[in-house]
Write a protein that holds these residues in place. Sequence first.
Motif, PDB file in Angstrom:
ATOM      1  N   ASN A  72     -55.142 -39.255 -10.887  1.00 47.15           N
ATOM      2  CA  ASN A  72     -56.577 -38.470 -10.921  1.00 47.15           C
ATOM      3  C   ASN A  72     -56.509 -37.385  -9.962  1.00 47.15           C
ATOM      4  OD1 ASN A  72     -58.450 -40.382 -12.012  1.00 47.15           O
ATOM      5  ND2 ASN A  72     -57.238 -41.958 -10.562  1.00 47.15           N
ATOM      6  N   GLY A  73     -56.995 -36.100 -10.340  1.00 42.05           N
ATOM      7  CA  GLY A  73     -56.996 -34.780  -9.881  1.00 42.05           C
ATOM      8  C   GLY A  73     -58.149 -34.880  -8.582  1.00 42.05           C
ATOM      9  N   GLU A  74     -58.026 -34.279  -7.682  1.00 45.31           N
ATOM     10  CA  GLU A  74     -58.850 -34.351  -6.805  1.00 45.31           C
ATOM     11  C   GLU A  74     -60.048 -33.150  -6.849  1.00 45.31           C
ATOM     12  OE1 GLU A  74     -57.152 -34.316  -2.411  1.00 45.31           O
ATOM     13  OE2 GLU A  74     -55.702 -33.272  -3.562  1.00 45.31           O
ATOM     14  N   ASN A  75     -61.299 -33.351  -6.632  1.00 44.99           N
ATOM     15  CA  ASN A  75     -62.428 -32.743  -6.572  1.00 44.99           C
ATOM     16  C   ASN A  75     -62.657 -32.064  -5.384  1.00 44.99           C
ATOM     17  OD1 ASN A  75     -63.295 -33.070  -9.459  1.00 44.99           O
ATOM     18  ND2 ASN A  75     -64.190 -35.084  -8.649  1.00 44.99           N
ATOM     19  N   ARG A  76     -63.403 -30.808  -5.274  1.00 45.80           N
ATOM     20  CA  ARG A  76     -63.624 -30.335  -4.348  1.00 45.80           C
ATOM     21  C   ARG A  76     -64.790 -31.131  -3.280  1.00 45.80           C
ATOM     22  NH1 ARG A  76     -66.645 -24.468  -4.325  1.00 45.80           N
ATOM     23  NH2 ARG A  76     -68.646 -25.546  -4.224  1.00 45.80           N
ATOM     24  N   PRO A  77     -64.563 -31.395  -2.154  1.00 45.24           N
ATOM     25  CA  PRO A  77     -65.518 -32.143  -1.201  1.00 45.24           C
ATOM     26  C   PRO A  77     -66.900 -31.700  -1.562  1.00 45.24           C
ATOM     27  CG  PRO A  77     -63.382 -31.676   0.033  1.00 45.24           C
ATOM     28  CD  PRO A  77     -63.559 -30.811  -1.298  1.00 45.24           C
ATOM     29  N   SER A  78     -67.924 -32.749  -1.566  1.00 41.07           N
ATOM     30  CA  SER A  78     -69.190 -32.302  -1.882  1.00 41.07           C
ATOM     31  C   SER A  78     -69.804 -31.558  -0.466  1.00 41.07           C
ATOM     32  CB  SER A  78     -70.176 -33.520  -2.166  1.00 41.07           C
ATOM     33  OG  SER A  78     -69.817 -34.380  -0.835  1.00 41.07           O
ATOM     34  N   GLY A  79     -70.823 -30.801  -0.621  1.00 44.37           N
ATOM     35  CA  GLY A  79     -71.791 -30.349   0.530  1.00 44.37           C
ATOM     36  C   GLY A  79     -71.207 -28.828   0.670  1.00 44.37           C
ATOM     37  N   ALA A  80     -71.651 -28.234   1.742  1.00 42.56           N
ATOM     38  CA  ALA A  80     -71.289 -26.768   2.079  1.00 42.56           C
ATOM     39  C   ALA A  80     -69.876 -26.610   2.660  1.00 42.56           C
ATOM     40  CB  ALA A  80     -72.346 -26.325   2.884  1.00 42.56           C
ATOM     41  N   MET A  81     -68.968 -25.815   2.029  1.00 45.09           N
ATOM     42  CA  MET A  81     -67.664 -25.699   2.404  1.00 45.09           C
ATOM     43  C   MET A  81     -67.651 -24.566   3.344  1.00 45.09           C
ATOM     44  SD  MET A  81     -64.263 -25.279   0.243  1.00 45.09           S
ATOM     45  CE  MET A  81     -65.150 -23.722  -0.621  1.00 45.09           C
ATOM     46  N   ILE A  82     -67.593 -24.685   4.689  1.00 37.35           N
ATOM     47  CA  ILE A  82     -67.581 -23.724   5.763  1.00 37.35           C
ATOM     48  C   ILE A  82     -66.240 -23.380   6.426  1.00 37.35           C
ATOM     49  CG2 ILE A  82     -68.626 -23.347   8.097  1.00 37.35           C
ATOM     50  CD1 ILE A  82     -70.754 -25.497   7.299  1.00 37.35           C
ATOM     51  N   ALA A  83     -65.796 -22.206   6.261  1.00 40.90           N
ATOM     52  CA  ALA A  83     -64.627 -21.668   6.440  1.00 40.90           C
ATOM     53  C   ALA A  83     -64.820 -21.104   7.959  1.00 40.90           C
ATOM     54  CB  ALA A  83     -63.914 -20.693   5.593  1.00 40.90           C
ATOM     55  N   TYR A  84     -63.739 -21.182   9.026  1.00 38.74           N
ATOM     56  CA  TYR A  84     -63.815 -20.295  10.017  1.00 38.74           C
ATOM     57  C   TYR A  84     -62.655 -19.940  10.765  1.00 38.74           C
ATOM     58  CZ  TYR A  84     -62.979 -24.735  12.559  1.00 38.74           C
ATOM     59  OH  TYR A  84     -62.598 -25.870  13.170  1.00 38.74           O
ATOM     60  N   TYR A  85     -62.232 -18.924  11.476  1.00 34.81           N
ATOM     61  CA  TYR A  85     -61.186 -18.610  11.896  1.00 34.81           C
ATOM     62  C   TYR A  85     -61.103 -19.138  13.368  1.00 34.81           C
ATOM     63  CZ  TYR A  85     -57.358 -15.954  14.067  1.00 34.81           C
ATOM     64  OH  TYR A  85     -56.084 -15.662  14.835  1.00 34.81           O
ATOM     65  N   PHE A  86     -59.950 -19.727  13.781  1.00 31.22           N
ATOM     66  CA  PHE A  86     -59.789 -20.185  15.272  1.00 31.22           C
ATOM     67  C   PHE A  86     -58.738 -19.799  15.977  1.00 31.22           C
ATOM     68  CE2 PHE A  86     -58.010 -23.551  17.655  1.00 31.22           C
ATOM     69  CZ  PHE A  86     -58.983 -23.682  18.942  1.00 31.22           C
ATOM     70  N   LYS A  87     -58.778 -19.205  17.041  1.00 34.87           N
ATOM     71  CA  LYS A  87     -57.699 -19.024  18.052  1.00 34.87           C
ATOM     72  C   LYS A  87     -57.975 -19.809  19.216  1.00 34.87           C
ATOM     73  CE  LYS A  87     -57.178 -15.000  19.583  1.00 34.87           C
ATOM     74  NZ  LYS A  87     -56.664 -13.338  19.565  1.00 34.87           N
ATOM     75  N   SER A  88     -57.250 -20.322  19.605  1.00 34.28           N
ATOM     76  CA  SER A  88     -57.395 -21.155  21.099  1.00 34.28           C
ATOM     77  C   SER A  88     -57.230 -20.128  22.136  1.00 34.28           C
ATOM     78  CB  SER A  88     -56.259 -22.172  21.137  1.00 34.28           C
ATOM     79  OG  SER A  88     -56.327 -22.847  22.392  1.00 34.28           O
ATOM     80  N   LYS A  89     -58.461 -20.749  23.229  1.00 37.90           N
ATOM     81  CA  LYS A  89     -58.270 -19.786  24.519  1.00 37.90           C
ATOM     82  C   LYS A  89     -57.567 -20.446  25.628  1.00 37.90           C
ATOM     83  CE  LYS A  89     -62.179 -18.074  25.819  1.00 37.90           C
ATOM     84  NZ  LYS A  89     -63.524 -17.859  26.448  1.00 37.90           N
ATOM     85  N   GLU A  90     -56.700 -21.764  25.095  1.00 39.74           N
ATOM     86  CA  GLU A  90     -55.859 -22.245  26.148  1.00 39.74           C
ATOM     87  C   GLU A  90     -54.569 -21.366  26.185  1.00 39.74           C
ATOM     88  OE1 GLU A  90     -56.949 -24.729  27.813  1.00 39.74           O
ATOM     89  OE2 GLU A  90     -58.604 -25.173  26.568  1.00 39.74           O
ATOM     90  N   ASP A  91     -54.138 -21.452  27.538  1.00 38.19           N
ATOM     91  CA  ASP A  91     -52.879 -20.758  27.782  1.00 38.19           C
ATOM     92  C   ASP A  91     -51.532 -21.632  27.125  1.00 38.19           C
ATOM     93  OD1 ASP A  91     -50.571 -19.496  28.742  1.00 38.19           O
ATOM     94  OD2 ASP A  91     -50.799 -19.983  30.803  1.00 38.19           O
ATOM     95  N   LYS A  92     -50.999 -20.965  26.074  1.00 35.45           N
ATOM     96  CA  LYS A  92     -49.764 -21.559  25.393  1.00 35.45           C
ATOM     97  C   LYS A  92     -48.426 -21.132  25.979  1.00 35.45           C
ATOM     98  CE  LYS A  92     -52.525 -22.886  21.825  1.00 35.45           C
ATOM     99  NZ  LYS A  92     -52.576 -24.229  21.390  1.00 35.45           N
ATOM    100  N   SER A  93     -48.503 -20.690  27.081  1.00 34.69           N
ATOM    101  CA  SER A  93     -47.256 -20.416  27.767  1.00 34.69           C
ATOM    102  C   SER A  93     -46.267 -21.713  27.805  1.00 34.69           C
ATOM    103  CB  SER A  93     -47.298 -19.796  29.067  1.00 34.69           C
ATOM    104  OG  SER A  93     -47.874 -20.876  30.169  1.00 34.69           O
ATOM    105  N   THR A  94     -45.064 -21.415  27.998  1.00 35.01           N
ATOM    106  CA  THR A  94     -43.923 -22.562  28.072  1.00 35.01           C
ATOM    107  C   THR A  94     -43.579 -22.996  29.373  1.00 35.01           C
ATOM    108  OG1 THR A  94     -42.230 -20.943  27.897  1.00 35.01           O
ATOM    109  CG2 THR A  94     -43.126 -22.007  25.632  1.00 35.01           C
ATOM    110  N   GLU A  95     -44.321 -22.240  30.379  1.00 31.73           N
ATOM    111  CA  GLU A  95     -44.188 -22.431  31.588  1.00 31.73           C
ATOM    112  C   GLU A  95     -44.203 -24.218  32.085  1.00 31.73           C
ATOM    113  OE1 GLU A  95     -46.343 -20.295  34.586  1.00 31.73           O
ATOM    114  OE2 GLU A  95     -45.857 -18.381  33.595  1.00 31.73           O
ATOM    115  N   LYS A  96     -43.307 -24.645  32.908  1.00 29.46           N
ATOM    116  CA  LYS A  96     -43.470 -26.104  33.236  1.00 29.46           C
ATOM    117  C   LYS A  96     -44.727 -26.331  34.019  1.00 29.46           C
ATOM    118  CE  LYS A  96     -40.691 -29.728  35.539  1.00 29.46           C
ATOM    119  NZ  LYS A  96     -39.615 -29.977  36.125  1.00 29.46           N
ATOM    120  N   VAL A  97     -45.451 -27.344  33.901  1.00 30.42           N
ATOM    121  CA  VAL A  97     -46.498 -27.827  34.405  1.00 30.42           C
ATOM    122  C   VAL A  97     -46.594 -29.285  34.483  1.00 30.42           C
ATOM    123  CG1 VAL A  97     -48.043 -26.005  33.618  1.00 30.42           C
ATOM    124  CG2 VAL A  97     -47.872 -27.944  32.079  1.00 30.42           C
TER     125      VAL A  97
END
Length: 432
Positions: free
Chosen positions: A145-170
């Motif tokens: 069975n093929g998938e249908n698009r989910p019902s309702g309003a399809m809301i797209a957004y771009y996300f970029k984390s504000k967290e520090d992604k550094s590799t320093e040891k914590v």
Amino acid sequence: FNYAAYAFRTKDFGKTWERIADDTQIKSYVLSILEDTENPNLMFLGADDGLYVSFDAGKNWNKWTAGFPTVTAMDLVIQPREQDLAIGTFGRAFYILDDIRPLRSIAQNKDILNNNIKLFEPPTAYLATYQQPSGSRFGADAEFNGENRPSGAMIAYYFKSKEDKSTEKVEEADVKDKKPKKDSIQLDVYDGDRLIRTLKQVAPEDNGLQRMYWGLDEKSADRPSRTLRKSNREFGGQDVLPGTYKLKITYKDQSDETTVKVEVDPRLKPSFADLKSKYDAAKLLDGFSESAAKATKQLAESRQTADDLQKDFAKADKEKYKTEIQSSKDIIKKIDELLDLYFGKEDKRQGIVRSPLPNVTNRIFGASRYVRSRNGAVTATEQRLIDQAKDELNQALEKTNTFFETVWPVYKNSVQDKLPSPFKETQLINKN
């Protein structure tokens, strides 16, 4: 066999050619390529190992992995009405990438990628009606069975984390403190200035395009409960009416807004007056539910108070507080009788049980099911169910208010000075 990626482009009708795909970014040979019909900076490339996307007219390519596996992408085409990308594979099914307009926006303005949160205008959402198809209801595992698009309003957004992604040891404690909160992305839906729905989700682990869905509904009314509940979750309720709604997405101190247009199911085309009739009836029943919820919450709190006092008196001195213990038992019994008006007599047998007699909740929810299942205006049947629910609720509220006006104060005065007072203020619930 040569697996190198070859894709060339000409801008002078074939006099000269430039290579726009190489092995540094595309890891297999090219089978198809497509330039967006509206923004030439946006390009799609199908290779033996999957789908690639470019936002700068082929200078750089990114492999698309969200929902699309590493399979041979043989053919690509854009569906102009839905603005979807259709992908044909070699023996590995047919895929649809819903709504490529956010990709166009990024190709048009790459500064979008500098935002921590960016909300894109969604496609028109439809108050669609669904029906169980004929035939077998539960297919075997081997039935595709093929998938249908989910019902309702399809809301797209771009996300970029504000967290520090550094590799320093914590320290481990620091890692726990920086763990994303459960509800760190919030989407608020407004009808004009009225907040009608709030959706929350965990901030994505990866930066990039994300999606969430709004079910085209308002916040559900509070529901009555026999016991005290602790839940911050918001449930969906009545469907909204056709119109334009404001969306506001928030991540930490950043937010963005847009609008979404909601239309009726074009196959049915019910009139606005019919939909308004259904909406008003559903909101009326929501009011009934809210009143019942207030009453039952107050009863449950009072029952908990009496139960705690009974235990405290027994713990302090059973013989000395014999009268108070019995008074607590009697008041708990009276509260249970009132709760039975809302939920039916409690059946403690194991298994699925149901009260055969009418009560407030089954009157309200029964009427609500009938109203919400309508595709048009409410009929005499739904109106009769609404009237029955109203009568049942008002009778229960009258008895509840009488209890809190007469019986509860007597009990409260008889026991509250014996031990530290646990009593909460009570109020009368208005009839509907």
